[in-house]
Design a protein around this motif. Structure first.
Motif, PDB file in Angstrom:
ATOM      1  N   ALA A 144       0.997  -1.082  -0.101  1.00  0.00           N
ATOM      2  CA  ALA A 144      -0.015  -0.023   0.005  1.00  0.00           C
ATOM      3  C   ALA A 144       0.890   1.145  -0.031  1.00  0.00           C
ATOM      4  O   ALA A 144       2.027   1.252   0.469  1.00  0.00           O
ATOM      5  N   ILE A 145       0.280   2.350  -0.373  1.00  0.00           N
ATOM      6  CA  ILE A 145       1.262   3.746  -0.456  1.00  0.00           C
ATOM      7  C   ILE A 145       0.258   4.841  -0.400  1.00  0.00           C
ATOM      8  O   ILE A 145      -0.864   4.673  -1.105  1.00  0.00           O
ATOM      9  N   VAL A 146       0.799   5.597   0.071  1.00  0.00           N
ATOM     10  CA  VAL A 146       0.133   7.445   0.031  1.00  0.00           C
ATOM     11  C   VAL A 146       1.392   8.109  -0.096  1.00  0.00           C
ATOM     12  O   VAL A 146       2.320   7.936   0.394  1.00  0.00           O
ATOM     13  N   GLU A 147       1.141   8.811  -1.274  1.00  0.00           N
ATOM     14  CA  GLU A 147       2.350   9.627  -1.590  1.00  0.00           C
ATOM     15  C   GLU A 147       1.563  10.995  -2.355  1.00  0.00           C
ATOM     16  O   GLU A 147       0.702  10.969  -2.604  1.00  0.00           O
ATOM     17  N   VAL A 148       2.344  12.006  -2.137  1.00  0.00           N
ATOM     18  CA  VAL A 148       2.437  13.167  -2.758  1.00  0.00           C
ATOM     19  C   VAL A 148       2.913  13.189  -4.210  1.00  0.00           C
ATOM     20  O   VAL A 148       4.070  12.966  -4.274  1.00  0.00           O
ATOM     21  N   ILE A 149       2.407  13.555  -5.132  1.00  0.00           N
ATOM     22  CA  ILE A 149       2.751  13.783  -6.525  1.00  0.00           C
ATOM     23  C   ILE A 149       2.497  15.106  -7.078  1.00  0.00           C
ATOM     24  O   ILE A 149       1.508  15.592  -7.106  1.00  0.00           O
TER      25      ILE A 149
END
Length: 163
Positions: A74-79
């Motif tokens: 799973a990932i949560v990232e700012v792009i």
């Protein structure tokens, strides 16, 4: 810190680092229904690389398949999309088979066709994307072999300059 081989393979497929490969051609047959041009765009151009400009938060879940075993990720990232086909990832948190990795920084490239479909490429991970006509939402699915990984990126800021 040593990283086990399987974890390294999971991270290598997921972590966004500079990309040098060419974007793959967008896949035909996936137009966004009822897409309408925004006032600042011509009637002929519904979407393009300028459509994605600003900061998005991407959240996704899925699996990497390693030696026939599905390992969760799973990932949560700012792009941050620059509006010119380049993007950066200033922050991310990744869970790869339960191991947490924070603040993974990287860069990549993206394409957006006039039907609002496109691609995102990092060094390793590649995604097919579909952009909402207002560009506030991006639906993403990883297209690398041995992955089942999809999520949504939601715009949090619009970026600077003309679109």
């Amino acid at each position: 810190m040593t990283i086990p081989g399987i974890l390294f393979a999971v991270v290598a497929l997921t972590v966004a680092i500079p990309a040098t490969s060419n974007a793959q051609a967008t896949r035909p047959g996936f137009p966004i229904a009822n897409a309408q041009a925004r006032p600042e765009q011509s009637h002929d151009e519904v979407c393009g690389v300028k459509t994605l400009r600003g900061t998005y938060v991407f959240a996704a879940t899925g699996f990497n398949i390693v030696a026939g075993v599905a390992l969760p990720k799973a990932i949560v990232e700012v792009i941050e999309f620059n509006g010119d086909g380049a993007l950066s990832v200033p922050a991310a948190t990744l869970s790869a088979n339960g191991v947490i990795i924070r603040s993974v920084h990287g860069t990549g490239t993206y394409t957006v066709a006039d039907d609002c479909s496109g691609t995102i490429l990092f060094a390793g991970p590649a995604f097919d994307i579909f952009v909402s006509p207002d560009a506030d939402t991006i639906w993403m699915i990883q297209n690398n072999p041995n992955t089942v990984f999809q999520g949504t990126a939601t715009r949090t800021t619009r970026g600077r300059g003309p679109r």
